[in-house]
Each structure stands twice: as structure tokens, then as C-alpha cells.
Write an enzyme that holds these catalytic residues in place. Structure first.
Site, PDB file in Angstrom:
ATOM      1  N   GLY A  46     -36.195 -12.650 -37.405  1.00 26.70           N
ATOM      2  CA  GLY A  46     -36.111 -13.692 -38.476  1.00 26.70           C
ATOM      3  C   GLY A  46     -35.077 -13.258 -39.352  1.00 26.70           C
ATOM      4  O   GLY A  46     -34.512 -12.209 -39.654  1.00 26.70           O
ATOM      5  N   GLN A  51     -30.075 -13.790 -46.662  1.00 28.72           N
ATOM      6  CA  GLN A  51     -29.630 -12.615 -45.915  1.00 28.72           C
ATOM      7  C   GLN A  51     -28.114 -12.860 -45.701  1.00 28.72           C
ATOM      8  O   GLN A  51     -27.535 -11.876 -45.469  1.00 28.72           O
ATOM      9  CB  GLN A  51     -30.557 -12.365 -44.945  1.00 28.72           C
ATOM     10  CG  GLN A  51     -31.785 -11.939 -45.416  1.00 28.72           C
ATOM     11  CD  GLN A  51     -32.631 -11.551 -44.109  1.00 28.72           C
ATOM     12  OE1 GLN A  51     -33.400 -12.163 -43.648  1.00 28.72           O
ATOM     13  NE2 GLN A  51     -32.582 -10.164 -43.810  1.00 28.72           N
ATOM     14  N   CYS A  88     -36.561  -5.211 -41.582  1.00 28.89           N
ATOM     15  CA  CYS A  88     -35.618  -6.061 -42.224  1.00 28.89           C
ATOM     16  C   CYS A  88     -34.099  -5.842 -41.671  1.00 28.89           C
ATOM     17  O   CYS A  88     -33.696  -4.680 -41.873  1.00 28.89           O
ATOM     18  CB  CYS A  88     -35.733  -6.165 -43.601  1.00 28.89           C
ATOM     19  SG  CYS A  88     -34.800  -7.424 -44.599  1.00 28.89           S
ATOM     20  N   LEU A  89     -33.466  -7.030 -41.412  1.00 30.66           N
ATOM     21  CA  LEU A  89     -32.121  -6.824 -40.937  1.00 30.66           C
ATOM     22  C   LEU A  89     -31.096  -6.460 -42.290  1.00 30.66           C
ATOM     23  O   LEU A  89     -30.109  -5.863 -42.170  1.00 30.66           O
ATOM     24  CB  LEU A  89     -31.483  -8.342 -40.369  1.00 30.66           C
ATOM     25  CG  LEU A  89     -32.200  -8.566 -39.018  1.00 30.66           C
ATOM     26  CD1 LEU A  89     -31.686 -10.038 -38.500  1.00 30.66           C
ATOM     27  CD2 LEU A  89     -31.801  -7.559 -38.049  1.00 30.66           C
ATOM     28  N   HIS A 130     -42.742 -12.594 -44.352  1.00 32.63           N
ATOM     29  CA  HIS A 130     -41.690 -11.815 -44.604  1.00 32.63           C
ATOM     30  C   HIS A 130     -40.566 -12.821 -44.861  1.00 32.63           C
ATOM     31  O   HIS A 130     -39.882 -12.584 -45.906  1.00 32.63           O
ATOM     32  CB  HIS A 130     -41.462 -10.916 -43.431  1.00 32.63           C
ATOM     33  CG  HIS A 130     -39.995  -9.949 -43.516  1.00 32.63           C
ATOM     34  ND1 HIS A 130     -40.138  -8.918 -43.474  1.00 32.63           N
ATOM     35  CD2 HIS A 130     -38.871 -10.501 -43.685  1.00 32.63           C
ATOM     36  CE1 HIS A 130     -38.810  -8.177 -43.765  1.00 32.63           C
ATOM     37  NE2 HIS A 130     -38.200  -9.164 -43.883  1.00 32.63           N
ATOM     38  N   GLU A 131     -40.180 -13.645 -44.079  1.00 33.54           N
ATOM     39  CA  GLU A 131     -39.115 -14.617 -44.467  1.00 33.54           C
ATOM     40  C   GLU A 131     -39.090 -15.276 -45.709  1.00 33.54           C
ATOM     41  O   GLU A 131     -38.166 -15.531 -46.364  1.00 33.54           O
ATOM     42  CB  GLU A 131     -38.607 -15.210 -42.970  1.00 33.54           C
ATOM     43  CG  GLU A 131     -38.504 -14.761 -42.016  1.00 33.54           C
ATOM     44  CD  GLU A 131     -37.443 -13.458 -41.940  1.00 33.54           C
ATOM     45  OE1 GLU A 131     -36.446 -13.843 -42.886  1.00 33.54           O
ATOM     46  OE2 GLU A 131     -37.325 -12.522 -41.285  1.00 33.54           O
ATOM     47  N   HIS A 134     -38.286 -13.460 -48.862  1.00 34.09           N
ATOM     48  CA  HIS A 134     -36.639 -13.705 -49.003  1.00 34.09           C
ATOM     49  C   HIS A 134     -36.323 -14.719 -49.965  1.00 34.09           C
ATOM     50  O   HIS A 134     -35.179 -14.582 -50.674  1.00 34.09           O
ATOM     51  CB  HIS A 134     -36.110 -13.759 -47.736  1.00 34.09           C
ATOM     52  CG  HIS A 134     -35.834 -12.320 -47.034  1.00 34.09           C
ATOM     53  ND1 HIS A 134     -35.074 -11.345 -47.733  1.00 34.09           N
ATOM     54  CD2 HIS A 134     -36.322 -11.911 -45.709  1.00 34.09           C
ATOM     55  CE1 HIS A 134     -35.088 -10.447 -46.572  1.00 34.09           C
ATOM     56  NE2 HIS A 134     -35.602 -10.600 -45.892  1.00 34.09           N
TER      57      HIS A 134
HETATM   58 NI    NI Z   1     -35.885  -9.412 -44.011  1.00 33.85          NI
END
Ligand code: NI
Length: 159
Positions: A46, A51, A88-89, A130-131, A134
Site C-alpha cells: 500500500g 508518502q 510501512c514504506l 494503515h493507508e 496516512h
Molecule cells: Ni505506511
């Protein structure tokens, strides 16, 4: 399409609240394509627009069942509980234990600004939660139980 730079923890853009999308524009379509490419390149499941430095309510998800593009997403229902590792990226190489609902139902607009609904369990439910966080400037570390640990990722080709 082009890869975008993934912002990492400490970048102030990750703490901001994103604006709703009111109109699908060519620029936003390119953003969505780039976000998908960037997510796949990074082996993520995701990615949210902040991000990559864009404060709009857009996320992309693929838990292995094909790409999902969510514009202005909202969680309608959630139930159950799952506790497990999450990463998380924007926090590369780390993971931590987070408890999430095991089921979520969400509404969103697709790339054509049509209203859609999705139901997800397990990893998909986790990814949606999670997304979406953000988009309101939150990172999963705020919910981690017991701190972060290192994760070793191995490329499929062993390099
Ligand atoms: Ni993330």
C-alpha cells in the site's frame, strides 16, 4: 509512469492532513499511476499520496489480488481484531506489532470518481486502516505495541 521518491519518517509532509479530491484531473491520474509503480517497485502492499509528498486523499493498495485505487476513502464499518506485524514504506527495514480490526468495509471513489465499496479481512483490512491513517497524518508507530524491530528483506532473485 515514473517512480516517485518515498518520504520517510521525520518528513513533515507525513504529519499533515490531506485534502479531498473534488475532480479527477490528468495530473491526479498520473499521480495514481506513479504511486502504483512506486509501490510495486518498493514491494509494498500500500501507498498513500502523502508518502510521495502529495497532500491529497488518494491511496493505492495491492495485497496480491490486484491494484485497488481509493480516492477520498472512508471506513464505514469495522469489526473483530487481528494482532500482527506491520510495516510501512516510510519506515524502511522496520516492523512492529499493531492490533487492527480483522474486517473493514470502506467506501471510496475510483479513478473515474464513481462511488465504490470494498470489504476486506486480514491483510486487506490492515492495509486499508494503515493507508487511511496516512491521509490524516498518522503513522502506524503511534499504535505499535512493544517497539519496532528490524526486518530483513530478501529480493526474489537473491541479490
Ligand atoms: Ni505506511
Amino acid at each position: 509512469m515514473a517512480l516517485r521518491t518515498i518520504r520517510t519518517q521525520g518528513d513533515p509532509v507525513l504529519g499533515k492532513v490531506c485534502r479531498e479530491v473534488t475532480e479527477m484531473t490528468p495530473k491526479l491520474k498520473i499521480l495514481i499511476e506513479d504511486m502504483l509503480e512506486t509501490m510495486y517497485e518498493a514491494n509494498g502492499v500500500g501507498l498513500a499520496a502523502p508518502q510521495v509528498g502529495i497532500l491529497r486523499r488518494v491511496v493505492v493498495i495491492d495485497v496480491g489480488e490486484g491494484p485497488i485505487v481509493m480516492v477520498n476513502p472512508t471506513i464505514l464499518e469495522s469489526s473483530g481484531e487481528q494482532t500482527g506485524d506491520e510495516g510501512c514504506l516510510s519506515i524502511p527495514g522496520k516492523a512492529g506489532v499493531v492490533t487492527r480490526p480483522n474486517y473493514v468495509k470502506a467506501s471510496f471513489l475510483n479513478e473515474d470518481m464513481e462511488t465504490c465499496e470494498i470489504e476486506g479481512t486480514e491483510l486487506l483490512a490492515r492495509a486499508i486502516c494503515h493507508e487511511l491513517e496516512h491521509l490524516d497524518g498518522h503513522l502506524y508507530v503511534e499504535k505499535v505495541e512493544g517497539g519496532l524491530h528490524d526486518v530483513v528483506y530478501e529480493d526474489e532473485d537473491g541479490e
